[in-house]
Write an enzyme that holds these catalytic residues in place. Structure first.
Site, PDB file in Angstrom:
ATOM      1  N   GLY A  76      -7.266  14.828 -29.686  1.00 48.83           N
ATOM      2  CA  GLY A  76      -7.080  16.137 -29.053  1.00 48.83           C
ATOM      3  C   GLY A  76      -7.845  16.281 -27.750  1.00 48.83           C
TER       4      GLY A  76
ATOM      5  N   SER B  65     -10.684   4.828 -30.638  1.00 47.06           N
ATOM      6  CA  SER B  65     -11.639   3.707 -30.620  1.00 47.06           C
ATOM      7  C   SER B  65     -13.093   4.192 -30.712  1.00 47.06           C
ATOM      8  CB  SER B  65     -11.407   2.831 -29.382  1.00 47.06           C
ATOM      9  OG  SER B  65     -11.276   3.588 -28.207  1.00 47.06           O
TER      10      SER B  65
ATOM     11  N   GLY C  73     -12.034   8.734 -26.754  1.00 48.13           N
ATOM     12  CA  GLY C  73     -12.377  10.147 -26.934  1.00 48.13           C
ATOM     13  C   GLY C  73     -11.819  10.645 -28.252  1.00 48.13           C
TER      14      GLY C  73
ATOM     15  N   GLY D 156      39.906  12.613  19.751  1.00 51.06           N
ATOM     16  CA  GLY D 156      41.132  11.872  20.066  1.00 51.06           C
ATOM     17  C   GLY D 156      41.134  10.398  19.711  1.00 51.06           C
ATOM     18  N   LYS D 157      40.378  10.008  18.696  1.00 50.84           N
ATOM     19  CA  LYS D 157      40.288   8.588  18.355  1.00 50.84           C
ATOM     20  C   LYS D 157      41.617   8.038  17.856  1.00 50.84           C
ATOM     21  CE  LYS D 157      36.905   9.427  15.537  1.00 50.84           C
ATOM     22  NZ  LYS D 157      36.769  10.848  15.926  1.00 50.84           N
TER      23      LYS D 157
END
Lengths: 626, 264
Positions: free
Chosen positions: A460, A531, A457, A21-22
């Protein structure tokens, strides 16, 4: 000054579960106080007749056709009325769960709240959530209205029952409403006029309750907080503008700007078309000031007095309400908006997710839409903020995804130290701080040291895969991290290099130097290059001055050739690539790598985890959290 | 700080946010009392200088007094002034009622102006108390690429955090006067001595309370010849401000449709 002009104004929000009922309350309130605009009653009657329905007060505020057609309030609206005592702004907030964002929009600006509960249906989900949110929004003046008393025969015991239940609920939040009023909004009982049908009730009517509340002004007696909104240079003045959120100041005061830790004195307060020259300013005013020194100050800094400055931190806890469509999750990054500051923050942890119905909480990995939770947020940059309970305006914030606001929250710094000391070089001459950023300050701000993760490394072995995954994961955890990618570097910095042995060595040398600069700047640089020569890697190690972490991504040549993700081994076997590492050129495996990840034994996920564990142990600084 | 100081401070804050957050801003100057207050507030916010383009989207049907006012103060206030004309009536939606079509010309004129100059922010002097649909507005309101208002799904806005970052192609409407009432406006005009068009003051028992196009705006019965008298009259009346504006009331949702389509 005209006496009417200083009439007080109170902003009141009306909240509660849908259909309690606002909107009817608002309509009736306007009617009973003689505030309805001329012709409005007739217009509403016509709208109702057109829809073949009984008179509906809600149509006063439900101005969208779709709201009237569906009989539901979608968005918040504001409307003015007055009692003998003062003027009111009434903010109608939707009660439907779906429109919580609109309820918050409306309620956030209110001084006081009226929370409606249907006497028949009793306390519902949104009655609780709205009570919870009012508390979070900092609205302290609350009257609970038990509405539709006509439908329960004006029964005093039903009213008492709802009151007891709701008081028990709010106690858990540390909230105590000022009033409980039994009401029939539709008939106007206890709204403006005292009901003749509830002789057992002796408390105030709704308008009497409203008249007893006070407007909440920005506090002038708390520490000064002046967030910098902008810096103007329209003429020869350099004016810093912003709104004083709390406290007061005078010309001549020394200001401390946080988080930059710069100080200067206020030379003047600037204004246009105001009689005389102001020498003081206070909370609530939008001001412009000039300083006695030309500091470089940006939007987002908070000016305070030196002795009661805000806290500085890169991590804090927020109690948030979440409005986003997608749940909030750990690792997600959002834009923090705190006063005028905007800065990215990452969700480091969700401590607890609340159940507004039972007021219980549980740990969670995500916060759902409309959820309330305590979360730990980490910022990359240092933030200036306050404890929300002490200084509301500098202790609350919003989160956005860059376009839309997704959450609001209140800061709690319980268990977190002020990091201001860690940042400030102890020195007599404060001004030197601007020009010297010690390594420890960068680490303190970032939550980790700078470093180079040098992956080496065979082709792959999995270097790029791991580098990209580690970067993503570290970023999610709040690290400043960047992969130096081979192709990208060769397009720019190393565009003049080919693939001769000399050029390869120079390529690696430059990458080593650049990675070292990143580390020096406080970031984590990840490189993923074959590397193959120890000497090249040794040179990169020396450049990074102790911040070098060699990570050997190990896999034997057979495994790599089998994987051959780029088809390079095949090409090399066909003789199309001269000097291919591992086949026709040497690879010198590290003899003392900081970490070896054997990708023959470990799957990708385990490999990533091993690297992350290494970073957490060796590069992160001990977390302030926990 | 009194009530007017608080209203002013909030508007100044919003104008400064707009200036900081948005690239190309157009401040709409309709020559009425509200937009005069808005220009005045901009001069307050930016220390006498208005850093926005101040634009009049001209229907060509305003009162001569309004044009004279515009030409005088554009110069006197040193505004970066822009005038753009509205397209002819034939280009408006023929299903709208007559007066609403007249208003829709302004929407089209605004849309064309935004497209022509690439504005990403439009400051408009609307207030929540003027009209029930405007009561649902935000301070910063996002608009679609054709200026439409998606009022069913407005973004949240709280604690003065506004949604200011928008996808390309859209623009923001900024409403610095949203929290003011009609009486507040007049009290501020009185306090600050802000000039307004004479049509607001009664002549021969009639005055204009709200100014629009000549052919769809009607004066009200009034004897108020000073601002103080206007304030006293407004304190007593329950007639709505836009009662003299025909376009608002032709059908139940006339104004909602206009606004959804991009009308200020």
């Amino acid at each position: 000054m005209n006496a009417q002009a200083v009439r007080e104004q109170l902003r009141t929000v009306i909240v509660g579960h849908v259909d309690h009922g606002k909107s009817t309350l608002v309509g009736r309130l306007f009617h009973d106080t003689g505030s309805l605009p001329e012709g409005k009653l007739e217009a509403i009657k016509a709208m109702c007749e057109r829809r073949g329905m009984p008179f509906e007060w809600a149509f006063l505020m439900d101005s969208f056709q779709s709201e009237r057609d569906q009989g539901i309030t979608i968005d918040t609206a504001q409307i003015w009325f007055k009692t003998k005592k003062r003027d009111y702004v009434i903010i109608d907030a939707p009660g439907h769960r779906e429109f919580i964002k609109n309820m918050i929009t409306g309620a956030s600006s209110a001084d006081a709240a009226l929370l409606l509960i249907d006497a028949g249906h009793g306390i519902q989900q949104q009655s609780r959530l709205h009570g919870f949110l009012l508390n979070l929004l900092g609205i302290k003046q609350v009257a609970v209205l038990v509405n539709k008393m006509d439908l329960v025969g004006f029964d005093a015991s039903r009213f008492g029952e709802i009151r007891e239940q709701y008081i028990r609920y709010l106690d858990g939040l540390g909230v105590r409403p000022d009033y409980f009023v039994p009401l029939s909004a539709r008939d106007g009982d206890n709204l403006v006029n005292r009901s003749t049908r509830m002789g057992w009730y002796s408390g105030p009517t709704v308008t009497e309750a409203l008249d007893s509340f006070h407007p909440t002004l920005r506090p002038t007696d708390l520490p000064l907080r002046l967030p910098v909104q902008d810096v103007y240079k329209f003429d020869d003045r350099r004016i810093i503008v912003g709104r004083v959120e709390s406290g007061r100041f005078s010309v001549g005061d020394q200001l401390l700007f946080s988080p930059s830790n710069k100080t200067a004195r206020i030379a003047s307060i600037e204004s246009w078309h105001r009689p005389g020259k102001a020498v003081v300013a206070q909370a609530g005013q939008s001001v412009g000031i000039t300083l006695d020194e030309q500091l470089f100050i940006e939007r987002g800094e908070i000016a305070s007095h030196v002795q009661d400055a805000p806290r500085e931190t890169s991590v804090f806890r927020g109690r948030i309400f979440w409005l986003g469509q997608e749940p909030l999750r750990v690792g997600n990054t959002y834009q923090l908006k705190l006063l005028t500051r905007s800065s990215p923050v990452t969700v480091q942890k969700i401590e607890r997710v609340f159940d507004a119905d039972s007021l219980t909480d549980r740990p969670g990995v995500e916060v759902p839409r409309h959820g309330v939770a305590d979360v730990i947020l980490r910022s990359h940059a240092m933030l200036a903020l306050d404890e929300g309970r002490t200084l509301a305006r500098s202790g609350r914030f919003a989160l956005s995804d860059g376009h839309n606001i997704l959450a609001g929250g209140v800061v709690s710094m319980e268990g977190y130290p002020d990091q201001r000391d860690a940042l400030t070089v102890k020195s007599q001459n404060l001004r030197r701080v601007e020009h010297r950023v010690p390594e420890a300050a960068r680490s303190a701000r970032n939550g980790h040291r700078g470093g180079v993760l040098w992956f080496t490394g065979l082709s792959g072995a999995g270097k790029s895969t791991l580098a990209m995954a580690v970067e993503q994961e570290l970023f999610a955890r709040g690290y400043h991290v960047y992969v130096l990618d081979g192709d990208n570097v060769r397009h720019g910095l190393n565009a003049n290099l080919g693939f001769s042995p000399d050029d390869r060595a120079e390529n690696i040398r430059r990458i080593g130097e650049v990675a070292a600069l990143f580390a020096d700047a406080g970031m984590i640089a990840i490189t993923a290059f074959i590397s193959p020569y120890r000497s090249d890697r040794q040179r990169a190690r020396e450049a990074a001055k102790g911040a070098f972490h060699e990570i050997y991504v190990e896999a034997d040549i057979e495994t790599c050739e089998q994987r051959d993700p780029k088809g390079l081994y095949k090409k090399a076997r066909r003789g199309e690539i001269a000097e291919f590492t591992g086949l026709t050129a040497p690879y010198e495996a590290p003899d003392a790598a900081e970490l070896t990840v054997d990708t023959r034994d470990l799957d990708v996920e385990k490999s990533i985890k091993r690297i992350l564990d290494y970073v957490e142990r060796h590069i992160a600084i001990a977390s302030q959290v926990r | 700080m009194d009530h007017l100081d608080q209203l002013e401070s909030q508007s100044v804050y919003i104008l400064r946010e707009a200036f900081n957050r948005i690239d190309k801003v157009l401040l709409l100057w309709s020559l009425g009392k509200d937009s005069n207050v808005m220009v005045w507030l901009a001069r307050k916010a930016f220390f006498g200088h208005v850093p926005f383009v101040v634009g009049h989207i001209d229907t060509g049907r305003k009162f001569p007094e309004m044009y004279a006012f515009r030409d005088r103060y554009a110069k006197e206030w040193n505004l970066n002034f822009l005038k753009e004309d509205c397209p002819p009536m034939e280009e408006t939606d023929p299903t709208l009622p007559r007066a609403a079509r007249s208003a829709a010309r302004k929407t089209l004129g605004l849309r064309n102006t935004i497209a022509k100059h690439g504005f990403t922010g439009v400051i408009a002097g609307i207030r929540r108390d003027e009209e029930a649909v405007r009561a649902k507005e935000r301070y910063f309101s996002p608009r679609g690429d054709a200026g439409q208002w998606d009022f069913r799904d407005q973004p949240p806005e709280f604690w003065d955090h506004f949604n200011t970052d928008l996808p390309p192609g859209t623009h923001l409407r900024i409403h610095p006067l949203l929290h003011w009432t009609e009486v507040d406006i007049w009290r501020y005009i009185e306090r600050e001595r802000i000039p307004v068009v004479d049509l607001y003051f009664a002549r021969n028992g009639k005055r204009y309370r709200s100014l629009g196009d000549q052919d769809i705006t009607n004066p009200m019965a009034s004897n108020a010849t000073t601002i103080a008298e206007i304030i006293a009259e407004l304190e007593a009346t329950r007639a709505p401000e836009r009662a003299g504006r025909a376009m608002d009331r032709e059908t139940e949702d006339a104004f909602e449709r206009l606004r959804a389509d991009g009308y200020m």
